[in-house]
Design an enzyme around this catalytic site. Structure first.
Site, mmCIF file in Angstrom:
data_model
loop_
_atom_site.group_PDB
_atom_site.id
_atom_site.type_symbol
_atom_site.label_atom_id
_atom_site.label_comp_id
_atom_site.label_asym_id
_atom_site.label_seq_id
_atom_site.Cartn_x
_atom_site.Cartn_y
_atom_site.Cartn_z
ATOM 1 N N ILE A 10 30.566 32.231 2.076
ATOM 2 C CA ILE A 10 30.656 33.617 1.987
ATOM 3 C C ILE A 10 29.303 34.416 1.881
ATOM 4 C CG2 ILE A 10 30.576 33.861 -0.561
ATOM 5 C CD1 ILE A 10 33.058 35.571 -0.278
ATOM 6 N N ASP A 33 29.263 32.304 -7.426
ATOM 7 C CA ASP A 33 28.155 33.207 -8.419
ATOM 8 C C ASP A 33 26.791 32.755 -8.058
ATOM 9 O OD1 ASP A 33 27.521 35.461 -9.976
ATOM 10 O OD2 ASP A 33 28.014 33.868 -11.914
ATOM 11 N N TYR A 125 36.958 27.221 -12.978
ATOM 12 C CA TYR A 125 38.143 27.870 -13.945
ATOM 13 C C TYR A 125 39.505 27.178 -13.635
ATOM 14 C CZ TYR A 125 35.058 31.498 -15.522
ATOM 15 O OH TYR A 125 34.006 32.329 -15.878
#
Length: 176
Positions: A10, A33, A125
């Site tokens: 990305i 992140d 997550y």
């Protein structure tokens, strides 16, 4: 709106905005992140710190989104969103859906026309990829936005296949 799938990184996308699957601290982390903060450079962290010092003193709430510069990335902006941690005992799908809806809202405020999303919440997550793909595709398609191109940028072939299947299922539902 055009929806495209890309298998890749990305941080290499040439779009108006890339979405960061951030943690609530906005101060960097692992996965997407960490990659965005490393490749984007210190300007992103500096603006994240400003957000923490002003608007988000307790951190960015789950399901919300906020924008910063993209620093050295080829995009213009980074839209940070905090996905929910998956739970087997509590339905948090509305929070995951909110990540995509709120990111598109912020993109509209920025007048962004192209946005690249990762598979939010599917890494540390632990959101199941097939379900995350279904929620992401449905939410993007149902959200009223001025964004003209959405790219789901998936890191590996399994994620790509899950999003491809979700788009196909969504297309079939739209034809009914």
């Amino acid at each position: 709106m055009d929806i495209h799938l890309v298998q890749g990184d990305i941080t290499e996308q040439r779009v108006d905005a890339i979405v960061n699957a951030a943690n609530s601290s906005l101060l960097g982390g692992g996965g997407v992140d960490g990659a965005i903060h490393r490749k984007g450079g210190p300007d992103i962290l500096a603006e994240c710190r400003q957000l923490r010092a002003s608007t988000y003193g307790k951190g960015l709430p789950t399901g919300q989104a906020a924008a910063t510069t993209a620093g050295r990335l080829p995009a213009r902006w980074v839209i940070h969103t905090v996905g929910p941690v998956h739970s087997a005992t509590e339905d948090r799908s509305d929070l995951l859906s909110s990540c995509f809806r709120e990111s598109l809202r912020v993109a509209d405020e920025l007048k962004a026309r192209s946005v690249a999303f990762p598979a939010v919440s599917t890494g540390v997550y632990h959101w199941p990829m097939d379900d995350a793909a279904r929620i992401a595709v449905r939410t993007v398609r149902e959200t009223s936005t001025s964004v003209r191109e959405v790219r789901f940028v998936l890191f590996d072939a399994d994620a790509y296949a899950a999003f491809e299947q979700a788009i196909g299922a969504s297309d079939a539902t739209d034809r009914r």
